[in-house]
Design a protein around this motif. Structure first.
Motif, mmCIF file in Angstrom:
data_model
loop_
_atom_site.group_PDB
_atom_site.id
_atom_site.type_symbol
_atom_site.label_atom_id
_atom_site.label_comp_id
_atom_site.label_asym_id
_atom_site.label_seq_id
_atom_site.Cartn_x
_atom_site.Cartn_y
_atom_site.Cartn_z
ATOM 1 N N ASN A 1 0.812 -1.222 0.000
ATOM 2 C CA ASN A 1 0.000 0.000 0.000
ATOM 3 C C ASN A 1 0.842 1.267 0.000
ATOM 4 O O ASN A 1 0.412 2.303 -0.506
ATOM 5 C CB ASN A 1 -0.929 0.000 1.217
ATOM 6 C CG ASN A 1 -1.904 -1.160 1.194
ATOM 7 O OD1 ASN A 1 -2.281 -1.637 0.125
ATOM 8 N ND2 ASN A 1 -2.314 -1.634 2.357
ATOM 9 N N ALA A 2 2.041 1.208 0.591
ATOM 10 C CA ALA A 2 2.919 2.375 0.621
ATOM 11 C C ALA A 2 3.876 2.411 -0.571
ATOM 12 O O ALA A 2 4.704 3.310 -0.670
ATOM 13 C CB ALA A 2 3.720 2.404 1.924
ATOM 14 N N GLY A 3 3.774 1.423 -1.450
ATOM 15 C CA GLY A 3 4.580 1.447 -2.664
ATOM 16 C C GLY A 3 6.008 0.987 -2.458
ATOM 17 O O GLY A 3 6.273 0.011 -1.757
ATOM 18 N N ALA A 4 6.936 1.713 -3.073
ATOM 19 C CA ALA A 4 8.352 1.322 -3.079
ATOM 20 C C ALA A 4 9.239 2.474 -2.643
ATOM 21 O O ALA A 4 8.930 3.649 -2.868
ATOM 22 C CB ALA A 4 8.764 0.842 -4.468
ATOM 23 N N ILE A 5 10.355 2.116 -2.013
ATOM 24 C CA ILE A 5 11.410 3.073 -1.668
ATOM 25 C C ILE A 5 12.666 2.625 -2.405
ATOM 26 O O ILE A 5 13.118 1.491 -2.236
ATOM 27 C CB ILE A 5 11.685 3.107 -0.156
ATOM 28 C CG1 ILE A 5 10.416 3.447 0.620
ATOM 29 C CG2 ILE A 5 12.787 4.096 0.171
ATOM 30 C CD1 ILE A 5 10.547 3.286 2.125
ATOM 31 N N ILE A 6 13.204 3.507 -3.231
ATOM 32 C CA ILE A 6 14.439 3.186 -3.958
ATOM 33 C C ILE A 6 15.586 3.909 -3.276
ATOM 34 O O ILE A 6 15.514 5.112 -2.993
ATOM 35 C CB ILE A 6 14.355 3.612 -5.430
ATOM 36 C CG1 ILE A 6 13.153 2.981 -6.089
ATOM 37 C CG2 ILE A 6 15.627 3.219 -6.171
ATOM 38 C CD1 ILE A 6 12.964 3.405 -7.519
ATOM 39 N N THR A 7 16.647 3.171 -2.994
ATOM 40 C CA THR A 7 17.798 3.768 -2.328
ATOM 41 C C THR A 7 19.070 3.172 -2.908
ATOM 42 O O THR A 7 19.038 2.448 -3.901
ATOM 43 C CB THR A 7 17.699 3.571 -0.797
ATOM 44 O OG1 THR A 7 18.656 4.373 -0.147
ATOM 45 C CG2 THR A 7 17.880 2.113 -0.410
#
Length: 446
Positions: A322-328
């Motif tokens: 639900n919060a999607g993706a974090i790219i790091t």
């Protein structure tokens, strides 16, 4: 290390080695005391292939961190990644202690039993982490923290990370030859998640995608805990290699072009300017358009995100993000990466910067490429706090043992003035010695 709660994170990556020295302030935030960085040439796809080069890179990064922090470094929390690191799920069921209130000792017994219950682990693999996911206390399901709950039995699942023994030994040899000792070893996708995820995202469902030099690490979180992880053998170094081949130039020049002029998404290329490439060994320079560089980068980045999407679908958690993706990671810094990821993954995407940093050299570390090392620092602090809780639990068990032993061994009273036990208030009755003995025997097993 005499200043108190000070920890050191050491990220041994394919393209860089980074060491960070940190302490916690009175508000629980991390204060960065120093950091060091060196180029890494002894690893391939997050796996050590040259001990001497890796040791030299570790020494250089640690020496710089010692200089900037004025602290002598001895113990480190080191990261580990690579395709050889995998996860399995373990299950266990244990009886809750005779008092009927779940304590730390019960949780530790549960985790140890889950590890013993594991099947299909090769003899050449060993356990790196065992992290409880959810508990069922009697008939109460979906419990994330069972401490303090009343019940008779407790069961649940454990997320277990395993790695190849020989590859782990190589990391250990490098650390030892650099004059250091390992305080803890952390799977890097877990570390990256600790660094960049906000608590609301962890509960809602989110995937962390760490695009490093040699690997792209994935960690999925849902309902507050890690649910799935994976390592993909395509990452930022492949983008650089493609640029070097496509433009027929040196790897070092290709990396510089990628950083200074690169774009990962053709739709976001604003200025298609002409760029000059330095010639090799006295050869004349070459000119090309920035759109040509973007085409090369975009093709490889599309491949990375398509592989990530396939892993998310395979995990079974794609529809729950639900919060999607974090790219790091360093690979997330190429302009256009966020937009391309959003299109390929079909998720809301943000770039992940290290969270929870209060001061010190904050500006130097506030960069996605340092997410892993900051997660290693965060994990070291978590380990320290858990160890303190366990020690307090052991001290409490010892106190209870002494108290129960004293009651069991106490001579019966001969006083004729004492009222019959049936006439005494219920809360004033003498404890049943057989029950006390049962508790004492259970405490002895911890």
């Amino acid at each position: 290390m005499s200043r108190g709660k000070i920890v050191v994170g050491l990220d041994i990556g394919t393209t860089k080695v980074c060491a960070v020295v940190a302490e916690k302030d009175e508000f629980g935030k991390m204060n960065i005391l120093g950091m060091g960085r060196s180029n890494s040439e002894g690893l391939q796809r997050a796996t050590v292939i040259n001990i001497n080069k890796t040791v030299d890179a570790i020494k250089e990064a640690v020496s710089e961190a010692e200089h900037t922090s004025s602290i002598k470094i001895k113990g480190v929390n080191v990261g580990i990644s690579g395709e050889h690191v995998q996860f399995v799920r373990g299950n266990a069921e244990v009886s809750i202690n005779p008092l009927g209130i779940v304590n730390h000792a019960d949780v530790l017994r549960f985790v140890e039993k889950a590890k013993k219950n594991l099947k299909y682990i090769d003899i050449d693999r060993e356990i790196i982490h065992a992290i409880p996911q959810e508990f069922i206390v009697d008939d109460q399901e979906g419990v994330l923290d069972p401490i303090g709950m009343a019940g008779i039995s407790m069961k649940g699942s454990v997320y277990v990370v395993v790695g190849m023994k020989m590859r782990i030994r190589n990391i250990e040899h490098c650390i030892a030859h650099a004059g250091l000792e390992i305080k803890a070893m952390t799977f890097e996708p877990i570390a990256s998640g600790l660094a960049v995820i906000k608590e609301s995202e962890r509960k809602s469902g989110v995937v962390v995608i760490d695009i490093g030099g040699g690997t792209t690490d994935i960690a999925i979180y849902s309902r507050g805990v890690i649910r799935h992880s994976g390592v993909i053998k395509v990452a930022a170094v492949d983008v650089t290699n493609d640029v070097a081949i496509g433009l027929k130039t040196l790897h070092e020049i290709a990396e510089d072009l990628k950083v200074k002029h690169g774009c990962a998404y053709m739709r976001e290329l604003m200025n298609d300017e002409e760029i000059q490439v330095q010639g090799i060994e006295g050869r004349p320079p070459k000119n090309f358009m920035r759109s040509a560089l973007t085409n090369i980068i975009e093709a490889r980045m599309i491949e990375i995100f398509e592989l990530v999407r396939a892993e998310l679908k395979k995990s079974g958690f794609y529809d729950y993000l639900n919060a999607g993706a974090i790219i790091t990671g360093g690979g997330s810094l190429i302009p256009g990466t966020q937009g391309l990821a959003q299109e390929i993954l079909g998720l809301d995407v943000r770039i992940g910067y290290p969270e929870g940093i209060s001061g010190g050299i904050k500006k130097d570390i506030n960069n996605p490429m340092y997410a892993t090392v900051m997660g290693l620092v965060a994990h070291a602090f978590d380990d320290m706090e858990q160890h303190q809780e366990q020690m307090e639990a052991l001290r409490e068990n010892e106190r209870q043992q002494k108290e129960i032993a004293a009651q069991i061994d106490a001579p019966a009273s001969d006083s004729t003035d004492e009222p019959p036990e049936s006439d005494m208030p219920q809360n004033a009755k003498k404890p049943d010695k057989s029950f006390l003995l049962k508790i004492k025997n259970w405490l002895d097993q911890i």
